[in-house]
Design a protein around this motif. Structure first.
Motif, short mmCIF file in Angstrom:
data_model
loop_
_atom_site.label_atom_id
_atom_site.label_comp_id
_atom_site.label_asym_id
_atom_site.label_seq_id
_atom_site.Cartn_x
_atom_site.Cartn_y
_atom_site.Cartn_z
N ALA A 100 -45.14 -93.02 50.52
CA ALA A 100 -46.47 -92.55 50.90
C ALA A 100 -46.40 -91.04 51.08
O ALA A 100 -45.33 -90.47 51.26
N THR A 101 -47.55 -90.38 51.06
CA THR A 101 -47.58 -88.91 51.17
C THR A 101 -47.57 -88.42 52.61
O THR A 101 -47.66 -87.22 52.85
N GLY A 102 -47.39 -89.33 53.57
CA GLY A 102 -47.41 -88.94 54.98
C GLY A 102 -46.40 -87.87 55.34
O GLY A 102 -46.71 -86.91 56.05
N VAL A 103 -45.16 -87.99 54.85
CA VAL A 103 -44.14 -87.00 55.19
C VAL A 103 -44.52 -85.62 54.63
O VAL A 103 -44.32 -84.60 55.30
N ALA A 104 -45.09 -85.58 53.44
CA ALA A 104 -45.52 -84.32 52.85
C ALA A 104 -46.66 -83.71 53.65
O ALA A 104 -46.68 -82.51 53.92
N LEU A 105 -47.61 -84.55 54.05
CA LEU A 105 -48.74 -84.07 54.85
C LEU A 105 -48.27 -83.50 56.19
O LEU A 105 -48.70 -82.42 56.61
N PRO A 113 -39.39 -77.34 57.49
CA PRO A 113 -38.58 -77.81 56.36
C PRO A 113 -38.38 -79.32 56.40
O PRO A 113 -38.41 -79.94 57.46
N VAL A 114 -38.17 -79.87 55.21
CA VAL A 114 -37.82 -81.27 55.05
C VAL A 114 -36.38 -81.30 54.54
O VAL A 114 -36.04 -80.61 53.58
N ILE A 115 -35.55 -82.10 55.21
CA ILE A 115 -34.16 -82.26 54.79
C ILE A 115 -34.06 -83.61 54.08
O ILE A 115 -34.06 -84.67 54.73
N PRO A 116 -34.00 -83.61 52.73
CA PRO A 116 -33.82 -84.89 52.03
C PRO A 116 -32.46 -85.47 52.45
O PRO A 116 -31.46 -84.75 52.50
N THR A 117 -32.44 -86.75 52.77
CA THR A 117 -31.23 -87.37 53.30
C THR A 117 -31.02 -88.73 52.65
O THR A 117 -31.97 -89.50 52.50
N LYS A 147 -47.33 -74.61 48.87
CA LYS A 147 -48.69 -74.34 48.42
C LYS A 147 -49.57 -73.86 49.57
O LYS A 147 -49.34 -74.19 50.72
N ASP A 148 -50.59 -73.08 49.23
CA ASP A 148 -51.52 -72.59 50.24
C ASP A 148 -52.49 -73.68 50.70
O ASP A 148 -52.87 -73.73 51.86
N GLN A 156 -48.83 -85.30 46.67
CA GLN A 156 -48.12 -86.25 45.81
C GLN A 156 -46.95 -85.57 45.10
O GLN A 156 -45.87 -86.14 44.99
N CYS A 157 -47.15 -84.33 44.66
CA CYS A 157 -46.07 -83.58 43.99
C CYS A 157 -44.92 -83.31 44.95
O CYS A 157 -43.75 -83.46 44.59
N PHE A 158 -45.24 -82.91 46.20
CA PHE A 158 -44.20 -82.62 47.17
C PHE A 158 -43.47 -83.91 47.57
O PHE A 158 -42.25 -83.92 47.71
N THR A 159 -44.20 -85.00 47.71
CA THR A 159 -43.58 -86.29 48.01
C THR A 159 -42.62 -86.67 46.89
O THR A 159 -41.49 -87.11 47.16
N ALA A 160 -43.04 -86.48 45.65
CA ALA A 160 -42.18 -86.79 44.50
C ALA A 160 -40.92 -85.92 44.52
O ALA A 160 -39.81 -86.41 44.22
N GLU A 161 -41.06 -84.66 44.90
CA GLU A 161 -39.90 -83.76 44.99
C GLU A 161 -38.92 -84.24 46.07
O GLU A 161 -37.71 -84.28 45.85
N ILE A 162 -39.45 -84.62 47.22
CA ILE A 162 -38.60 -85.13 48.31
C ILE A 162 -37.84 -86.37 47.83
O ILE A 162 -36.62 -86.46 48.00
N MET A 163 -38.55 -87.30 47.23
CA MET A 163 -37.92 -88.55 46.80
C MET A 163 -36.91 -88.31 45.67
O MET A 163 -35.87 -88.96 45.63
N GLN A 164 -37.20 -87.35 44.80
CA GLN A 164 -36.24 -87.03 43.73
C GLN A 164 -34.96 -86.44 44.32
O GLN A 164 -33.86 -86.77 43.87
#
Length: 175
Positions: A100-105, A113-117, A147-148, A156-164
């Motif tokens: 879900a996009t919750g973490v990105a939001l 920062p988000v630390i992918p783990t 992004k601004d 959705q793009c940031f969520t996809a980046e985190i998951m990747q």
């Protein structure tokens, strides 16, 4: 562990394989890690009190709990570290599920920062024949929402980046 800041709001975003994941992720970090946990856990008298004492807070799943999102953003802006499982539940297959996009939001609103783990092999703990599996927790390099504007497509793009990034860590460290 060196990828996890010792101060300031931080999100540790991890895959989720077992009930052991929050404890194992937290025990290698040099600061308290609170979690968004399903409301049902807080309804258990002793467990609920323990979760609050461990900096966690409830989320009502499946309804887009705005209060939980506000609580997460506030805690992060106050400098806390928070663990989040973007998939929202444990994986039954061991593979990453749709996030879900919750973490990105939350990251975008709190500007943290988000630390992918990646957690590896925790679903094997206490399974027949694998009493002491080779469990690993790998903390990736911090990533930021850059992004601004905050809109559905960017989230959705940031969520996809985190998951990747999480998948890359799993692939790199899988035994």
């Amino acid at each position: 562990m060196e990828n996890v800041p010792t101060k300031g709001g931080t999100i540790i975003a991890a895959n989720h394989l077992s009930n052991w994941d929050p404890m194992l992720i937290s025990c290698f970090v040099e600061r308290p890690v609170g979690y968004m946990a399903k409301q049902e856990l807080f309804d258990v008298p002793i467990l609920g009190k323990a979760l609050y004492a461990l900096h966690s807070f409830p989320v009502r799943r499946g309804i887009g709990d705005r209060q939980a999102l506000r609580t997460a953003v506030r805690k992060l802006q106050e400098g806390e570290c928070m663990g989040v499982f973007p998939e929202g539940h444990r994986s039954k297959t061991g593979k990453l599920q749709k996030a879900a996009t919750g973490v990105a939001l939350i990251a975008a609103k709190a500007k943290v920062p988000v630390i992918p783990t990646a957690v590896l092999n925790t679903e094997q703990i206490f399974k027949w024949g694998s009493f002491f599996p080779a469990v690993k927790v790998v903390y990736g390099t911090p990533i930021y929402y850059k992004k601004d504007k905050i809109d559905k497509e960017e989230l959705q793009c940031f969520t996809a980046e985190i998951m990747q990034q999480i998948q890359n860590l799993i692939n790199s460290y899988k035994t």
